[in-house]
Design a protein around this motif. Structure first.
Motif, PDB file in Angstrom:
ATOM      1  N   LEU A 147       0.830  -1.216   0.000  1.00 46.98           N
ATOM      2  CA  LEU A 147       0.000   0.000   0.000  1.00 46.98           C
ATOM      3  C   LEU A 147       0.860   1.260   0.000  1.00 46.98           C
ATOM      4  N   LEU A 148       1.951   1.241   0.773  1.00 44.28           N
ATOM      5  CA  LEU A 148       2.838   2.414   0.810  1.00 44.28           C
ATOM      6  C   LEU A 148       3.479   2.649  -0.545  1.00 44.28           C
ATOM      7  N   ASN A 149       3.911   1.565  -1.203  1.00 44.82           N
ATOM      8  CA  ASN A 149       4.518   1.714  -2.529  1.00 44.82           C
ATOM      9  C   ASN A 149       3.492   2.184  -3.565  1.00 44.82           C
ATOM     10  N   LYS A 150       2.283   1.664  -3.467  1.00 50.20           N
ATOM     11  CA  LYS A 150       1.200   2.102  -4.366  1.00 50.20           C
ATOM     12  C   LYS A 150       0.943   3.604  -4.158  1.00 50.20           C
ATOM     13  N   SER A 151       0.927   4.035  -2.890  1.00 56.97           N
ATOM     14  CA  SER A 151       0.667   5.446  -2.566  1.00 56.97           C
ATOM     15  C   SER A 151       1.765   6.350  -3.111  1.00 56.97           C
ATOM     16  N   LEU A 152       3.017   5.897  -3.000  1.00 55.56           N
ATOM     17  CA  LEU A 152       4.133   6.685  -3.531  1.00 55.56           C
ATOM     18  C   LEU A 152       4.004   6.838  -5.048  1.00 55.56           C
ATOM     19  N   ARG A 153       3.653   5.740  -5.738  1.00 54.79           N
ATOM     20  CA  ARG A 153       3.468   5.802  -7.203  1.00 54.79           C
ATOM     21  C   ARG A 153       2.343   6.789  -7.556  1.00 54.79           C
ATOM     22  N   MET A 154       1.265   6.753  -6.771  1.00 55.40           N
ATOM     23  CA  MET A 154       0.141   7.673  -7.011  1.00 55.40           C
ATOM     24  C   MET A 154       0.572   9.123  -6.802  1.00 55.40           C
ATOM     25  N   LEU A 155       1.324   9.353  -5.721  1.00 54.84           N
ATOM     26  CA  LEU A 155       1.802  10.708  -5.428  1.00 54.84           C
ATOM     27  C   LEU A 155       2.703  11.207  -6.551  1.00 54.84           C
ATOM     28  N   ILE A 209       5.450  19.919  -9.315  1.00 58.69           N
ATOM     29  CA  ILE A 209       5.756  18.968  -8.236  1.00 58.69           C
ATOM     30  C   ILE A 209       5.047  19.425  -6.953  1.00 58.69           C
ATOM     31  N   GLY A 210       5.220  20.700  -6.618  1.00 56.50           N
ATOM     32  CA  GLY A 210       4.605  21.240  -5.397  1.00 56.50           C
ATOM     33  C   GLY A 210       3.088  21.226  -5.466  1.00 56.50           C
ATOM     34  N   VAL A 211       2.554  21.646  -6.620  1.00 60.22           N
ATOM     35  CA  VAL A 211       1.089  21.676  -6.782  1.00 60.22           C
ATOM     36  C   VAL A 211       0.540  20.254  -6.646  1.00 60.22           C
ATOM     37  N   GLY A 212       1.238  19.284  -7.243  1.00 63.64           N
ATOM     38  CA  GLY A 212       0.809  17.885  -7.170  1.00 63.64           C
ATOM     39  C   GLY A 212       0.774  17.373  -5.739  1.00 63.64           C
ATOM     40  N   MET A 213       1.783  17.758  -4.945  1.00 64.96           N
ATOM     41  CA  MET A 213       1.823  17.343  -3.535  1.00 64.96           C
ATOM     42  C   MET A 213       0.606  17.875  -2.783  1.00 64.96           C
ATOM     43  N   LEU A 214       0.257  19.142  -3.047  1.00 62.61           N
ATOM     44  CA  LEU A 214      -0.878  19.754  -2.338  1.00 62.61           C
ATOM     45  C   LEU A 214      -2.206  19.167  -2.821  1.00 62.61           C
ATOM     46  N   GLU A 215      -2.301  18.878  -4.113  1.00 62.56           N
ATOM     47  CA  GLU A 215      -3.528  18.252  -4.647  1.00 62.56           C
ATOM     48  C   GLU A 215      -3.713  16.858  -4.041  1.00 62.56           C
ATOM     49  N   PHE A 216      -2.606  16.123  -3.909  1.00 64.96           N
ATOM     50  CA  PHE A 216      -2.664  14.772  -3.325  1.00 64.96           C
ATOM     51  C   PHE A 216      -3.085  14.857  -1.849  1.00 64.96           C
ATOM     52  N   ALA A 217      -2.533  15.838  -1.127  1.00 67.51           N
ATOM     53  CA  ALA A 217      -2.889  16.021   0.286  1.00 67.51           C
ATOM     54  C   ALA A 217      -4.374  16.341   0.437  1.00 67.51           C
ATOM     55  N   LYS A 218      -4.926  17.074  -0.557  1.00 66.74           N
ATOM     56  CA  LYS A 218      -6.364  17.390  -0.532  1.00 66.74           C
ATOM     57  C   LYS A 218      -7.202  16.135  -0.763  1.00 66.74           C
ATOM     58  N   ASP A 219      -6.783  15.333  -1.735  1.00 67.53           N
ATOM     59  CA  ASP A 219      -7.570  14.150  -2.129  1.00 67.53           C
ATOM     60  C   ASP A 219      -7.383  12.958  -1.193  1.00 67.53           C
ATOM     61  N   TYR A 220      -6.174  12.832  -0.629  1.00 69.86           N
ATOM     62  CA  TYR A 220      -5.851  11.658   0.208  1.00 69.86           C
ATOM     63  C   TYR A 220      -5.136  12.101   1.484  1.00 69.86           C
ATOM     64  N   CYS A 241      -4.021  18.817   5.398  1.00 72.55           N
ATOM     65  CA  CYS A 241      -4.441  17.566   6.063  1.00 72.55           C
ATOM     66  C   CYS A 241      -5.150  17.851   7.386  1.00 72.55           C
ATOM     67  N   ALA A 242      -4.721  18.899   8.078  1.00 74.79           N
ATOM     68  CA  ALA A 242      -5.294  19.215   9.394  1.00 74.79           C
ATOM     69  C   ALA A 242      -6.510  20.133   9.279  1.00 74.79           C
ATOM     70  N   GLY A 243      -6.864  20.507   8.033  1.00 72.16           N
ATOM     71  CA  GLY A 243      -8.020  21.382   7.817  1.00 72.16           C
ATOM     72  C   GLY A 243      -7.775  22.807   8.295  1.00 72.16           C
ATOM     73  N   MET A 244      -6.489  23.223   8.301  1.00 73.19           N
ATOM     74  CA  MET A 244      -6.140  24.547   8.839  1.00 73.19           C
ATOM     75  C   MET A 244      -5.928  25.614   7.764  1.00 73.19           C
ATOM     76  N   LEU A 245      -6.082  25.228   6.503  1.00 73.16           N
ATOM     77  CA  LEU A 245      -5.859  26.189   5.420  1.00 73.16           C
ATOM     78  C   LEU A 245      -7.202  26.610   4.853  1.00 73.16           C
ATOM     79  N   GLU A 246      -7.479  27.914   4.901  1.00 73.13           N
ATOM     80  CA  GLU A 246      -8.796  28.381   4.455  1.00 73.13           C
ATOM     81  C   GLU A 246      -8.979  28.205   2.954  1.00 73.13           C
ATOM     82  N   ASP A 247      -7.988  28.655   2.199  1.00 72.87           N
ATOM     83  CA  ASP A 247      -8.108  28.580   0.734  1.00 72.87           C
ATOM     84  C   ASP A 247      -7.236  27.433   0.220  1.00 72.87           C
ATOM     85  N   THR A 248      -7.870  26.346  -0.179  1.00 77.09           N
ATOM     86  CA  THR A 248      -7.102  25.204  -0.701  1.00 77.09           C
ATOM     87  C   THR A 248      -7.277  25.069  -2.211  1.00 77.09           C
TER      88      THR A 248
END
Length: 210
Positions: A58-66, A82-93, A155-162
């Motif tokens: 599961l961890l390897n699958k998640s890394l591939r998805m990220l 790269i940065g935008v993708g990280m934030l989009e992934f954090a929003k979705d998963y 992830c913590a729901g602390m960002l108003e504009d995502t």
């Protein structure tokens, strides 16, 4: 007698991932996976030696998805994507992101592999080609810390504009500062600014033609 239902490893991992993204790795058990698949636990243990093996998969699958997220074309800038993708992934998963990077230092290899892949992506970005590998790694390390901070807030729901637009602007501003500072320290600021403006002009013209 009912015949035994056979599930592929992929089907078992898909079912396990559904649990993972809702409950984290602690939620993974053969019983829960079997319930998702509507079968006994036998197929789970036939395909995998242990629950640990399922968690590693599961961890390897998640890394591939990220990595797939970070290689999407959100903008014309490969590094920014790269940065935008990280934030989009954090929003979705959110739970998956937390598991990969925040909750467990046992997954250090994931950060290493993620960083190595990102470095290769950076080398494809035209405006960064005047930097040495050491300078690129330095830029990447600093921006990774900033981006992980933003992702943690998401992830913590602390960002108003995502919104993606907000992510792009935040990363562009901080990224620009870090890259320009690296160029200044290396005596390459003029060269970098020229390359940056040429690239931007090229993108503008291309958009204009479209």
């Amino acid at each position: 007698m009912p015949k035994n239902i056979v599930f592929t490893r992929e089907e078992i991992i898909e079912a396990a991932f559904e649990i993972f993204k809702e409950e984290g790795l602690v939620g993974i058990s053969a019983r829960k996976i079997a319930a998702k698949l509507n079968c006994s636990t036998a197929p789970v243990y036939t395909s995998f030696a242990s629950i640990e093996e399922i968690k590693d998969t599961l961890l390897n699958k998640s890394l591939r998805m990220l990595l797939a997220y970070t290689q999407e074309e959100y903008t014309s800038d490969i590094f920014l994507n790269i940065g935008v993708g990280m934030l989009e992934f954090a929003k979705d998963y959110g739970i998956v992101y937390r598991t990969l990077f925040i909750e467990n230092d046992a997954h250090q290899y994931i950060l290493k592999e993620f960083s190595a892949e990102n470095l290769q992506q950076m080398k494809k970005e035209q405006t960064l080609q005047l930097f040495s590998e050491e300078e690129l790694q330095n830029i990447l390390d600093k921006l990774t810390v900033y981006t992980h901070g933003l992702a943690s807030f998401i992830c913590a729901g602390m960002l108003e504009d995502t919104s993606r637009q907000s992510s792009v602007e935040a990363l562009e501003n901080v990224g620009g500062d870090i890259i320009a500072a690296t160029a200044l320290r290396g005596g390459k600021l003029e060269e970098f600014m020229e390359s940056y403006h040429n690239e931007r002009r090229g993108c503008h013209e291309e958009n204009h033609h479209h």
